[in-house]
Design an enzyme around this catalytic site. Structure first.
Site, mmCIF file in Angstrom:
data_model
loop_
_atom_site.group_PDB
_atom_site.id
_atom_site.type_symbol
_atom_site.label_atom_id
_atom_site.label_comp_id
_atom_site.label_asym_id
_atom_site.label_seq_id
_atom_site.Cartn_x
_atom_site.Cartn_y
_atom_site.Cartn_z
ATOM 1 N N TRP A 201 42.613 32.355 32.717
ATOM 2 C CA TRP A 201 41.488 33.115 32.221
ATOM 3 C C TRP A 201 41.692 33.256 30.711
ATOM 4 C CZ3 TRP A 201 42.429 32.834 37.165
ATOM 5 C CH2 TRP A 201 41.574 33.350 38.142
ATOM 6 N N ILE A 238 40.755 25.805 33.104
ATOM 7 C CA ILE A 238 40.472 26.889 32.177
ATOM 8 C C ILE A 238 39.242 27.658 32.643
ATOM 9 C CG2 ILE A 238 39.735 27.475 29.825
ATOM 10 C CD1 ILE A 238 42.624 26.595 29.913
ATOM 11 N N LYS A 239 39.389 28.973 32.731
ATOM 12 C CA LYS A 239 38.240 29.841 33.000
ATOM 13 C C LYS A 239 37.840 30.511 31.694
ATOM 14 C CE LYS A 239 36.650 33.987 35.378
ATOM 15 N NZ LYS A 239 37.016 35.227 36.092
ATOM 16 N N GLN A 240 36.570 30.384 31.329
ATOM 17 C CA GLN A 240 36.118 30.915 30.051
ATOM 18 C C GLN A 240 34.704 31.481 30.174
ATOM 19 O OE1 GLN A 240 36.327 32.527 27.244
ATOM 20 N NE2 GLN A 240 37.797 30.998 26.461
#
Length: 352
Positions: A201, A238-240
């Site tokens: 995150w 990737i969490k964005q």
């Protein structure tokens, strides 16, 4: 029928989003989601066979199985936003088994939640849906409120309860970010040794990132650099947040920039802003999944469909949304997740 529903939900934004042509980063430069994504991208990496096996377990589960896209249900808000605030609208989710049931019925690739939630039902469900264990959290009982991510358990314990992957948050830009980077990098190294993929995150957090009433914590340039640091510590996914503005570096007046970042590598179009995030994930070698954000009620479904179209057309790997699904009746939450997944299943929606 599914595409017609998507068109209806996009409304006046349909042409703007579906017919946009991206002239920043050419799509030929990207490593885009596909059924052979792991073979094409991760097979040359240093990830061991166990990591590849668990990545495959995630990519080949649920309604998006075999597409290269991910739909993950994250329910760690009981810690991050307090359980009462998160579950008051739908108290059934105070029982973590219902979280798992929603992920399964909703056709998710994986369910992301806490050690306690997953540990309480591990023997019943660890073999039925991939578990993504969140290693750290921001607790809200300290007064005055502070914003820091602290470890709630070990990588070894995540492995013991049958997790397929681990996740963590770094608040890039915060006073504690240096410590968090070191902690998470060490945890991700151990996770890879044990065969578990890693999801980061990559959130930006600093009160100084708000300038003249505009919050630049989700600015394309700042979030993209957070992504770039995230893949540097070997996050596999990737969490964005979805970018909704640009020029954070120049407006706030810090870090280093090049004018080409704003003239050639991005525009004001949401797909181009998101593609800049993808490019900073090693041109898509690490998949970008954008978060859903808080529930705003009636507009949630249309807003999430738009975000899914932006993510997919930019070269992203999927959406990860929780509150917009679990803060509504169970069946409605399932239908909500299916509609978002239909964007990624739709052949009419391609890479920009």
């Amino acid at each position: 029928m599914a595409f017609q529903k998507i068109l209806q939900l996009l409304g006046n934004d349909a042409d703007h989003l579906l017919n946009h042509s991206c002239h920043t980063f050419s799509r030929e430069l990207l490593h885009v989601p596909s059924p052979s994504f792991i073979d094409q991208v991760f097979i040359d990496s240093n990830r061991n066979p166990q990591v590849l096996r668990n990545l495959s377990a995630m990519f080949n589960h649920g309604r998006l199985a075999g597409t290269g896209y991910l739909s993950i249900l994250p329910v760690d808000q009981g810690i991050e936003h307090t359980a009462g605030a998160s579950f008051a609208k739908n108290p059934m989710y105070f029982d973590p088994e219902n979280i798992i049931k929603l992920a399964i019925e909703g056709g998710s690739n994986a369910v992301a939640t806490t050690f306690g939630n997953l540990g309480s039902v591990a023997r019943k469900y660890a073999h039925k849906i991939p578990f993504l264990v969140k290693l750290n959290h921001n607790e809200l009982l300290t007064y005055p409120t502070k914003y820091d991510q602290i470890m709630f358990g070990s990588v070894r314990e995540a492995w013991n309860l049958g997790a397929a992957a681990v996740g963590a948050t770094i608040y890039f830009g915060s006073e504690e970010s240096d410590r968090q980077i070191v902690e998470v990098a060490k945890a991700f190294e151990q996770a890879h040794q044990l065969g578990m993929p890693t999801v980061l995150w990559c959130y930006c957090r600093n009160n100084a990132f708000t300038k003249e009433g505009i919050n630049y914590e989700s600015s394309a340039d700042i979030t993209a650099q957070a992504n770039h640091i995230g893949v540097t510590i070997q996050a596999d996914i990737i969490k964005q947040k979805m970018p909704n503005v640009n020029g954070g570096f120049t407006k706030i007046g810090f870090s280093k920039t090049d004018p080409l970042m704003y003239t050639e590598l991005s525009t004001e179009h949401p797909i181009d802003l998101c593609r800049y995030q993808v490019a900073n994930c090693y041109m898509g070698r690490a998949g970008l999944i954008n978060s859903g954000g808080e529930s705003k009620g009636a507009s949630d479904l249309a807003d999430s469909v738009k975000n899914a179209v932006v993510n997919k057309r930019a070269g992203g790997t999927g959406l990860i949304l929780g509150r917009r699904a679990f803060q509504r009746p169970f069946k409605e939450g399932v239908d909500f997740l299916h509609t978002i997944q239909d964007v990624y299943l739709s052949k009419e929606i391609g890479l920009a």
